[in-house]
Design an enzyme around this catalytic site. Structure first.
Site, PDB file in Angstrom:
ATOM      1  N   TRP A   1       0.815  -1.223   0.000  1.00 13.77           N
ATOM      2  CA  TRP A   1       0.000   0.000   0.000  1.00 13.77           C
ATOM      3  C   TRP A   1       0.844   1.266   0.000  1.00 13.77           C
ATOM      4  O   TRP A   1       0.508   2.249  -0.657  1.00 13.77           O
ATOM      5  CB  TRP A   1      -1.002  -0.016   1.155  1.00 13.77           C
ATOM      6  CG  TRP A   1      -2.123  -0.965   0.843  1.00 13.77           C
ATOM      7  CD1 TRP A   1      -2.401  -2.143   1.463  1.00 13.77           C
ATOM      8  CD2 TRP A   1      -3.080  -0.838  -0.239  1.00 13.77           C
ATOM      9  NE1 TRP A   1      -3.471  -2.748   0.844  1.00 13.77           N
ATOM     10  CE2 TRP A   1      -3.902  -1.980  -0.194  1.00 13.77           C
ATOM     11  CE3 TRP A   1      -3.312   0.120  -1.225  1.00 13.77           C
ATOM     12  CZ2 TRP A   1      -4.948  -2.194  -1.098  1.00 13.77           C
ATOM     13  CZ3 TRP A   1      -4.343  -0.083  -2.124  1.00 13.77           C
ATOM     14  CH2 TRP A   1      -5.150  -1.231  -2.062  1.00 13.77           C
TER      15      TRP A   1
ATOM     16  N   LYS B   1     -12.781  -1.286   6.218  1.00 13.52           N
ATOM     17  CA  LYS B   1     -12.068  -2.305   6.982  1.00 13.52           C
ATOM     18  C   LYS B   1     -12.417  -2.254   8.468  1.00 13.52           C
ATOM     19  O   LYS B   1     -12.802  -3.249   9.041  1.00 13.52           O
ATOM     20  CB  LYS B   1     -10.572  -2.185   6.744  1.00 13.52           C
ATOM     21  CG  LYS B   1     -10.248  -2.716   5.341  1.00 13.52           C
ATOM     22  CD  LYS B   1      -8.994  -2.214   4.699  1.00 13.52           C
ATOM     23  CE  LYS B   1      -8.963  -2.678   3.244  1.00 13.52           C
ATOM     24  NZ  LYS B   1      -7.937  -2.031   2.448  1.00 13.52           N
TER      25      LYS B   1
ATOM     26  N   ASP C   1      -1.687   6.822   6.204  1.00 18.64           N
ATOM     27  CA  ASP C   1      -2.770   5.990   5.673  1.00 18.64           C
ATOM     28  C   ASP C   1      -3.108   4.978   6.766  1.00 18.64           C
ATOM     29  O   ASP C   1      -2.330   4.071   7.049  1.00 18.64           O
ATOM     30  CB  ASP C   1      -2.309   5.276   4.394  1.00 18.64           C
ATOM     31  CG  ASP C   1      -3.379   4.327   3.841  1.00 18.64           C
ATOM     32  OD1 ASP C   1      -4.459   4.198   4.464  1.00 18.64           O
ATOM     33  OD2 ASP C   1      -3.130   3.727   2.778  1.00 18.64           O
TER      34      ASP C   1
HETATM   35  C1  PLP Z   1      -7.490  -1.334   1.393  1.00 17.49           C
HETATM   36  C2  PLP Z   1      -6.446  -0.291   1.541  1.00 17.49           C
HETATM   37  C3  PLP Z   1      -6.369   0.810   0.671  1.00 17.49           C
HETATM   38  C4  PLP Z   1      -7.230   0.964  -0.550  1.00 17.49           C
HETATM   39  O1  PLP Z   1      -8.579   1.161  -0.303  1.00 17.49           O
HETATM   40  P1  PLP Z   1      -9.518   1.544  -1.540  1.00 17.49           P
HETATM   41  O2  PLP Z   1     -10.746   2.037  -0.844  1.00 17.49           O
HETATM   42  O3  PLP Z   1      -9.736   0.301  -2.330  1.00 17.49           O
HETATM   43  O4  PLP Z   1      -8.845   2.582  -2.343  1.00 17.49           O
HETATM   44  C5  PLP Z   1      -5.389   1.765   0.918  1.00 17.49           C
HETATM   45  N1  PLP Z   1      -4.548   1.653   1.939  1.00 17.49           N
HETATM   46  C6  PLP Z   1      -4.596   0.605   2.792  1.00 17.49           C
HETATM   47  C7  PLP Z   1      -3.637   0.541   3.931  1.00 17.49           C
HETATM   48  C8  PLP Z   1      -5.543  -0.394   2.621  1.00 17.49           C
HETATM   49  O5  PLP Z   1      -5.581  -1.427   3.463  1.00 17.49           O
END
Ligand code: PLP
Length: 360
Positions: A102, A196, A172
């Site tokens: 990521w 998540k 992030d």
């Molecule tokens: C799942 C994830 C993303 C991407 O999420 P999207 O909504 O599909 O863009 C970005 N960063 C991390 C750490 C993730 O786990």
């Protein structure tokens, strides 16, 4: 019908109580005569829902006054470009930690807008660890320092925010937000997709220090300009109302069940039990440096890859789903986010032991 224990990395499992409430509100939201899916985002009840969700998030994470909270529609990776567009200002460089898949995506996107300095890379270890702080190389003219709190695919997690940066930290937190208390004042900005740990897919959260606003590049699209979004009271367009609603319910649930301290205790206990079971076996293995193992995503390999399909099929028969590992890593991955109950983790451990006895 029994619900399965869903270990999917995202969209991920939701609290049962959130789903039950949503089910009732789907036909008739709070006796209004309309479904919550039919509710206009311009109505006072929706605005109230949004305001309450923001207040709940502030309370849960004890967000200081001088930070603003934004809700955006769309994917988490919106911010891979929104961050440089909003935060570079007069700078031409940004610092990035490269700790897995990521952070790599975030870094690659940023290269379209600025020079990227890689502070540290976990490449040499196959992203099984985070390099020692003594090897980090911050640049002295970066607009910000970006890192990925939890690498969802690699199963590597910062235990505390990286130290020593003079530029604001941008994080992030898509796969770890609200899983434990966060020292918000150590960050310039935090962003996270909701699918998540805070609800269903379709939205993201931004927590940003006030002084980092008002510096967006003039070409920044309005819909991802943090300052413009705030000016429009978080409603610069028709948002993903359902996603905001599910997030609001999830936040209420987190508050009602003891907030972040309790959540962290439950999450730590789940992860500790699962890693202990893996480490105690010669059949399963997790190769991540034990000091930086993820509390949220536990990748593990079977002794024999040829058994992967059998494992998944039998797991499904035991009501355990979503365990297939990411294609880049292979093997299995158990995502044990906030809404995964301890019973789910125990059921997985029990199944793993039985499977090992039969096939090991
Ligand atoms: C799942 C994830 C993303 C991407 O999420 P999207 O909504 O599909 O863009 C970005 N960063 C991390 C750490 C993730 O786990």
């Amino acid at each position: 019908m029994t619900r399965a224990y869903n270990f999917s990395a995202g969209p991920a499992t939701l609290f049962d109580s959130v789903l039950s409430e949503a089910q009732a509100d789907l036909m008739n939201w709070q006796n209004s005569g309309v479904s919550m899916l039919e509710l206009s985002h311009r109505t006072p009840p929706f605005r109230e829902l949004l305001a309450t969700a923001i207040a709940d998030l502030r309370e849960l994470l004890t967000i200081p006054e001088h930070y603003k909270v934004l809700f955006l529609s769309g994917p988490a990776r919106t911010h891979f470009s929104a961050v440089p567009l909003n935060l570079l200002g007069s700078h031409t460089k940004a610092d990035y930690f490269y700790t897995g898949v990521w952070s790599e995506y975030a870094m690659e996107e940023a290269k379209r807008y600025c020079e990227v300095n890689c502070v540290a890379t976990g490449e040499a270890s196959g992203f099984q660890t985070i390099p020692e702080q003594s090897t980090w190389a911050y640049s002295d003219d970066a607009a910000y320092v970006h890192f990925t709190d939890n690498e969802t695919i690699n199963g590597v997690q910062f235990q505390t925010p990286p130290e020593g940066a003079s530029a604001p930290l941008v994080c992030d937190m898509t796969s770890s937000i609200l899983s434990r208390p966060i020292p918000v004042s150590q960050f310039g900005m935090i962003y996270a997709g909701t699918q998540k740990n805070v609800g269903c897919a379709g939205a993201s959260i931004v927590i940003i220090r006030e002084d980092l606003l008002e510096r967006a590049h003039r070409m920044t699209p309005r819909v991802i300009n943090y300052t413009d979004i705030l000016r429009a009271d978080n409603l610069p367009y028709t948002p993903a109302t359902f996603s905001y609603y599910i997030m609001a319910l999830s936040l209420q649930h987190l508050k009602a069940t003891g907030g972040m301290v309790k959540m962290a205790e439950r999450n730590d206990a789940k992860a500790a039990r699962l890693y202990a079971a893996i480490d105690a076996s010669t059949f399963y293995r997790n190769t991540v440096d034990t000091r930086v193992r993820s509390v949220m995503n536990v990748p593990f390999q079977l002794a024999d890859d040829a058994l992967n399909e059998v494992f998944l099929t039998e797991a499904k028969q035991h009501n355990l789903v979503g365990l297939k590992g990411h294609r880049l890593v292979g093997g299995m991955r158990a995502s044990i986010y906030n809404a995964m109950p301890a019973e789910g983790v125990d059921a997985l451990i029990h199944f793993m032991k039985t499977f090992e006895q039969q096939h090991g």
